[in-house]
Motif scaffolding. Structure first.
Motif, mmCIF file in Angstrom:
data_model
loop_
_atom_site.group_PDB
_atom_site.id
_atom_site.type_symbol
_atom_site.label_atom_id
_atom_site.label_comp_id
_atom_site.label_asym_id
_atom_site.label_seq_id
_atom_site.Cartn_x
_atom_site.Cartn_y
_atom_site.Cartn_z
ATOM 1 N N TRP A 153 0.814 -1.216 0.000
ATOM 2 C CA TRP A 153 0.000 0.000 0.000
ATOM 3 C C TRP A 153 0.847 1.265 0.000
ATOM 4 O O TRP A 153 0.412 2.312 -0.468
ATOM 5 N N ASN A 154 2.062 1.166 0.507
ATOM 6 C CA ASN A 154 2.961 2.325 0.437
ATOM 7 C C ASN A 154 3.338 2.648 -1.007
ATOM 8 O O ASN A 154 3.636 3.803 -1.328
ATOM 9 N N ILE A 155 3.321 1.640 -1.872
ATOM 10 C CA ILE A 155 3.594 1.888 -3.298
ATOM 11 C C ILE A 155 2.527 2.814 -3.865
ATOM 12 O O ILE A 155 2.821 3.742 -4.626
ATOM 13 N N LEU A 156 1.266 2.594 -3.471
ATOM 14 C CA LEU A 156 0.177 3.447 -3.951
ATOM 15 C C LEU A 156 0.309 4.869 -3.411
ATOM 16 O O LEU A 156 -0.217 5.814 -4.017
ATOM 17 N N ARG A 157 1.003 5.015 -2.291
ATOM 18 C CA ARG A 157 1.200 6.345 -1.711
ATOM 19 C C ARG A 157 2.406 7.065 -2.326
ATOM 20 O O ARG A 157 2.760 8.164 -1.925
ATOM 21 N N GLY A 158 3.065 6.413 -3.266
ATOM 22 C CA GLY A 158 4.195 7.036 -3.939
ATOM 23 C C GLY A 158 5.540 6.738 -3.323
ATOM 24 O O GLY A 158 6.559 7.298 -3.741
ATOM 25 N N GLU A 159 5.563 5.846 -2.337
ATOM 26 C CA GLU A 159 6.826 5.483 -1.709
ATOM 27 C C GLU A 159 7.504 4.372 -2.505
ATOM 28 O O GLU A 159 6.847 3.610 -3.216
ATOM 29 N N PRO A 160 8.834 4.278 -2.406
ATOM 30 C CA PRO A 160 9.554 3.226 -3.137
ATOM 31 C C PRO A 160 9.062 1.844 -2.723
ATOM 32 O O PRO A 160 8.823 1.586 -1.535
ATOM 33 N N GLY A 161 8.923 0.990 -3.693
ATOM 34 C CA GLY A 161 8.487 -0.363 -3.407
ATOM 35 C C GLY A 161 9.648 -1.275 -3.098
ATOM 36 O O GLY A 161 10.818 -0.864 -3.156
ATOM 37 N N PRO A 162 9.369 -2.515 -2.747
ATOM 38 C CA PRO A 162 10.445 -3.470 -2.472
ATOM 39 C C PRO A 162 11.203 -3.814 -3.745
ATOM 40 O O PRO A 162 10.745 -3.549 -4.852
ATOM 41 N N ASP A 163 12.377 -4.389 -3.563
ATOM 42 C CA ASP A 163 13.187 -4.761 -4.724
ATOM 43 C C ASP A 163 12.487 -5.800 -5.585
ATOM 44 O O ASP A 163 12.656 -5.829 -6.799
#
Length: 199
Positions: A153-163
């Motif tokens: 869900w942090n990816i949807l917030r614009g934060e870097p995703g996992p590798d």
């Protein structure tokens, strides 16, 4: 002329779904003809028939969510509702698609990716409700127990995703990209008590 990689990926998705829908549809049609011919409907026959119908619906769903979508292409909300009803039939997750009218394919693509995102939080089943009001989409999940993955869900917030992201979570990578292409803002809200995406 070379196309961007995302365009190539969506074309590949459309091609795979297009090539699969015909043989799967042929199986379903063949089973229907066998039934009309008077063949006894055994449990095995019913299982194959239901599986073919579900596979056909899933392919149509994936074609809308991952395939190529041009702004001039339009699909009815009722048509999407019918596909989703077949996809989620007899499963732990129920779908309530309330959006009515005709919509551009790219917009529906974003909404369906959001459906897949909120579904991730329904580990024990629940209901997904999709509404559209004044040009904004609201996709929420309801269940006694919600378990959204904070990393995704942090990816949807614009934060870097996992590798590394598993194929089952690819919608979290695609949704922000598709939304930007169509001037849509992704507003995710995820907690143990509420899971919703507004577009």
């Amino acid at each position: 002329m070379l196309h961007p990689s995302d365009k190539i990926a969506s074309l590949i998705g459309s091609r795979i779904c297009h090539d699969l829908i015909s043989p799967v549809g042929a199986v379903a049609n063949g089973l229907e003809l066998l039934e009309l011919s008077g063949l006894p409907k055994s449990p095995e026959f019913s299982l194959v028939s239901e599986s073919a119908g579900h596979a056909s619906a899933r392919i149509q769903f994936f074609r809308l969510a991952f395939g190529d979508a041009e702004p001039e292409q339009v699909i009815s909300g009722q048509g999407v509702a019918d596909i989703l009803a077949a996809v989620y039939q007899a499963g732990r997750v129920e779908i309530d698609w309330q959006a009515r009218g005709d919509f551009a394919r790219p917009v529906v693509k974003a909404a369906l990716l959001a459906v897949m995102c909120v579904e991730q939080a329904l580990l024990a089943g629940g209901t997904i409700i999709v509404t559209q009001d004044d040009g904004r989409w609201h996709i929420r999940a309801e269940a006694p127990r919600l378990a959204p993955d904070p990393v995704l869900w942090n990816i949807l917030r614009g934060e870097p995703g996992p590798d590394a992201v598993t194929p089952a979570a690819v919608q979290f990578l695609l949704l922000p990209h598709i939304a930007r292409q169509n001037d849509m803002n992704v507003d995710p809200q995820a907690s143990d008590s509420k899971v919703e995406i507004r577009l």
